[in-house]
Every structure is written in C-alpha cells, then in structure tokens.
Design an enzyme around this catalytic site. Structure first.
Site, PDB file in Angstrom:
ATOM      1  N   ASP A 151      -5.065   6.010   2.050  1.00  0.00           N
ATOM      2  CA  ASP A 151      -5.341   4.823   1.779  1.00  0.00           C
ATOM      3  C   ASP A 151      -6.472   4.258   2.578  1.00  0.00           C
ATOM      4  O   ASP A 151      -6.898   4.690   3.839  1.00  0.00           O
ATOM      5  CB  ASP A 151      -4.010   4.218   2.229  1.00  0.00           C
ATOM      6  CG  ASP A 151      -3.902   2.676   1.939  1.00  0.00           C
ATOM      7  OD1 ASP A 151      -3.149   2.327   1.082  1.00  0.00           O
ATOM      8  OD2 ASP A 151      -4.835   1.836   2.456  1.00  0.00           O
TER       9      ASP A 151
ATOM     10  N   HIS B  48       0.729  -1.183  -0.042  1.00  0.00           N
ATOM     11  CA  HIS B  48       0.004  -0.037   0.005  1.00  0.00           C
ATOM     12  C   HIS B  48       1.087   1.207  -0.035  1.00  0.00           C
ATOM     13  O   HIS B  48       0.712   2.233  -0.826  1.00  0.00           O
ATOM     14  CB  HIS B  48      -0.971   0.067   0.935  1.00  0.00           C
ATOM     15  CG  HIS B  48      -2.215  -0.714   0.884  1.00  0.00           C
ATOM     16  ND1 HIS B  48      -3.427  -0.423   0.962  1.00  0.00           N
ATOM     17  CD2 HIS B  48      -2.277  -2.168   0.569  1.00  0.00           C
ATOM     18  CE1 HIS B  48      -4.327  -1.461   0.533  1.00  0.00           C
ATOM     19  NE2 HIS B  48      -3.630  -2.414   0.372  1.00  0.00           N
TER      20      HIS B  48
END
Ligand code: UDP
Length: 475
Positions: free
Chosen positions: A112, A20
């Site tokens: 995120d 990520h």
C-alpha cells in the site's frame, strides 16, 4: 526445464484502516483464486480483522495465508482499527519485513502507498514491487493533470470553477474541492510508483477505459486493473464480517429490507473514516424525514466539536426522530459498522448516499445502484465527478468544500439540499430512470470483467505471466 514449476508467490502488504486494507485483502484473494500463492503480511493485531475470512478461503482449498511479522515486546502499529488514520506510522515493520523478503524472496510484493518507507526499503532487494494506492484511474488522471498544469493556481478564488486540462472529458472542479496540499503552489506528495514494477488498480476497463489508457500514457507505468475485487466475498459470512463484524445483526437488516419494495430504500454511509458533525447529522435527519423515502443509515464516528455542548454520542438526532423512524418502519439506523455488500446487493435498495470513497463507489457500481454523492475528503470530489459527470449514474448533494478527516467542519449541507437530492434520485422520474438504467448496465459489465476471459481476469493473468517471465529470466 522444470516440469511443475512452483506457483508464482505474491506478498500483499496492506495498510491499516478500512478503505485501504479491505480492498488489498480482497485483491490477495483474487490472485489466490488464479492459483497464485498469496501471502498477506501483517502484525498479529492487524491480522485479527481479516483472519476468519482467510481461514474460510483456506478451508475451501485456496492457496492463501497470513504471515505475521513478530515485533519486539509490546510494539505494534498504534492503530489497527478500521478508522485508522492515513498518517498511521508503520515504520517499525521495515526491519522484520525486509528480513522476511531476504529469506523468502517472493516473486513480487504488492504494498500500500501509505507504507511510505516501503519503496526505499524494498527496491534494493531486487524483488519486483507493485504499488496499490486504493484509488481510481480517473482520480489519478485528475491528480496528474493538476500536478502538471496547475490550473488551480490560475483561479482567483477557492470557489471559481476551472477545467482540468488534458482529460478525455471536460472535468470542472474548484480549489475548495481539492486536498489542502494541492491548493498550495508546489504542494506535492511522494511518488511510490516511480521505481516500481507497476501499479495495481481496483477497477475495470469498461468503467474507465479512456482514463486507464490516459494514465498509462501519462505515467509510463505498467498498470493492471483487476477489480472490482469485492466480488470475492461470496458467502454471507464474508459479507457480514468484512472489515468488522456488523453492529446490527444481518438477519434484522435483511428482514427489514425484505419488507420493502423493489428499489425503494436509500442506503446511507460515509465509509470508515469520515466523521460528521452534530449539526450535519441533524440536517441529514431532517432532510431524510422530509423526503419520506425508506432508508438505512449507518451512523459511524461523530466529530466531537470542542466547546460545544451537545456532544452526546447517544443523543444527537432531533428529538423523537429515532422513535418516529422505528414506529413508522421508515428508517433503520445502524450505529457502528454495517455489512455494506449485503445491504447494497438487496433488491429493495435503490439508491446509495455515499461519501464517494473509491471502494464504496465501486461497490455501488457492482450493485447497480444510482448514487447521491456527498464527497468529504481525500480524492472523493474527483470520484463524485466520475459518478455524476462521466458515468451519469448519480446526483450531487451539493457539498462544496474539501475537509481533512481531523478538521472541524465549517459548513453543513442543509436539509433542503438533502431532501432535493433524495427526491431526484428516488422519485422514479425520467432522469432517475436513466441513471438507474445506466447503473444496471455498469453492474453487468463489472460482473463480466471478473469472469474468465473478462478484462480484469485477463489483467490478473497477464501480471502472473509477467512475473513468471521475470523468474525465468533471473534463472
Ligand atoms: N464499510 C463497511 N461497513 C461500514 C463502513 C464501511 O463494510 O459500515 C466498508 C465499505 O464497504 C468499503 C470500505 O469499508 O469497502 C470503505 O472504503 P471507502 O473507500 O468507501 O471509504 P473510506 O472508508 O476509505 O473513506
């Protein structure tokens, strides 16, 4: 009228952990290369893993910077290692982040999805919020369909195949390949996209056009595909320090690869998080040895089984395996972290055995290498289907069961399956040539997508334009 309006400013708020964090940093660099003032928000500890690449960008004149959030005392995110768990709690950043947003009011913040608290905290501030969830449009479409039609609840056993309804291709899955929460009736996760301004995807239209369109229709969300973002790593320094510093120095790796012939080497990696069990490492080692193709194998973290004897991190290969591979020069074993982009781009690399993490999948696509798919967790079984059944650039090793990253594996992929998959991909037969040709064509399309006027270039420009319009209408 303002003659020289300030450039659009976007905050990028990455999560911790390889799959990520790495693409979000590259995404910030993508927007900076379009002239956006890109600010990456992190804690001082977290910033350590990417600050040198950002410094290099700054030295070459890119409008990118890091803003570190100050936390009281010794407080910090508990784990900022590349293998940090998706459950890592970041909620201590809520207050300093919202204070910063109130003071600076950027044109937009990209966060995120694993900062689970972020939608609620940001939405009251009136700053456009964009979600990055790290996966492909294809996987998102599969997940949407599973939530809507629940075909997984209609089958009588975990291994009975079902078709995922409503997709552009007939995608077949089994319940055993789905994340635990999707197997159970009613299993759901939150939807950070719901009140967002839109969604940013690390992908490109030519790779999954029908799925990008399908996703936009199904979710009714603005979606910009701006990838593959890994192309922002242009120098050897960027490629060798991406995520972590390489455990084996790049010169050793490159000279080993220089000694091999075109497309002959198989690169094996399971990403930043997956842990193989000792039995699995043994089977993989035997399979590779039997297939007799040169390989680079990145051995990352290992699953330590409770109550099993041979839990020795140093000594998990079959007796004599490492020595034999060294002497015959057949295999290079990297323990820890590898410079994946540098390896994949080398002309001697002709195949990628991958766990189908979305970044690795895209990086394989960019490098034009066909793949052996070995999905383990997250949405990796869906990415496998994209590679083998839609793009037709890979073969399955035959792993059938989804596993949570922290759960003891129940099954192993045997050495015969490993050998068979390696031979099918690397033997130069008609099917292998077909996969290699298609992979090469996709790599060309990936390159064009990020060039001026390409689809990803245009999506980035369109988003910047939208943010400029938002600013004007607010004034
Ligand atoms: N990676 C790397 N070296 C390694 C392991 C991983 O550079 O030894 C990078 C890889 O290039 C990719 C990311 O870490 O960009 C892993 O992301 P992916 O989505 O493939 O898998 P995850 O780690 O999230 O399971």
């Amino acid at each position: 009228m303002e003659l020289n309006p300030a450039p659009v400013e976007i905050f990028f708020f990455p999560f911790v952990g390889g799959g990520h964090q790495i693409p979000m940093i590259d995404m910030a660099r993508t927007f900076a290369s379009h002239g956006v003032k890109a600010t990456i928000i992190a804690t001082p500890n977290h910033a350590l893993s990417f600050e040198s690449s950002i410094r290099r960008d700054q030295n070459s004149g890119c409008p990118i910077s890091i803003h570190t959030l100050q936390l009281p005392g010794d407080l910090d995110i508990s784990d900022v290692d590349m293998s940090a768990s998706p459950q890592t709690d970041t909620s201590m950043l809520q207050e300093p982040l919202t204070n910063l947003l109130r003071q600076t009011r950027p044109d937009c913040i990209v966060h995120d999805m694993f900062h689970r608290w972020a939608p609620e905290a940001i939405d009251d501030l009136g700053i456009p919020r964009i979600v990055f969830n790290g996966s492909s449009c294809f996987a998102r479409c599969v997940i949407e369909s599973l939530s809507k039609y629940k075909p997984q609840e209609e089958v009588g056993s975990d291994f009975k195949p079902f078709v995922v309804p409503g997709l552009p291709d007939p995608i077949v899955l089994t319940r055993s390949q789905l994340p635990v929460f999707r197997k159970k009736p009613g299993g759901q996760i939150g939807k950070p996209e719901e009140k967002s301004f839109g969604v940013l995807v690390n992908s490109f239209h030519e790779l999954e056009l029908e799925y990008a369109d399908h996703l936009k229709r199904e979710t009714n969300k603005k979606t910009w595909l701006v990838g593959p973002v890994s192309v922002n790593n242009r120098t050897v320094a960027d490629k060798t320090e991406r995520g972590k510093k390489t455990s084996t120095d790049e010169q050793t790796i490159l000279s080993w690869l220089d000694g091999k012939s075109l497309n002959s080497v198989l690169y094996i990696s399971f990403g930043s998080l997956a842990r193989l069990a000792l039995d699995q490492l043994t089977e993989l080692a035997h399979g590779l040895e039997a297939s007799d193709h040169p390989f680079i194998w990145v051995v990352g973290k290992i699953f330590k089984s409770a109550g099993k004897e041979n839990n020795d991190e140093e000594n998990f290969f079959p007796a004599g395996f490492e020595e034999k591979m060294k002497e015959s020069n057949k295999g290079l074993i990297i323990r820890g972290w590898a410079p994946q982009l540098l390896i994949l781009e080398h002309e001697s690399v002709g195949g990628f055995m991958t766990h189908c993490g979305w970044n690795s999948t895209l990086e394989g696509v960019c490098a034009g290498v066909p793949m052996i798919t070995w999905p383990i967790t997250a949405e990796q079984f869906m990415n496998e289907k994209l590679i083998t059944d839609v793009l037709r650039t890979g073969v399955k090793v035959g792993n059938l069961e989804w596993l949570s990253w922290d759960t003891e594996p129940r099954t192993v992929v045997g050495r015969e399956k490993v050998k068979a998959a390696v031979e099918r991909l690397m033997d130069g037969g008609e099917k292998a040539v077909g996969m290699r040709t298609r992979a090469g064509e996709l790599a060309e399309k990936a390159k064009r997508a990020v060039e001026e006027g390409g689809s990803s270039w245009n999506d980035a420009v369109n988003l910047i334009g939208e943010l400029e319009s938002c600013r004007k209408s607010a004034n």
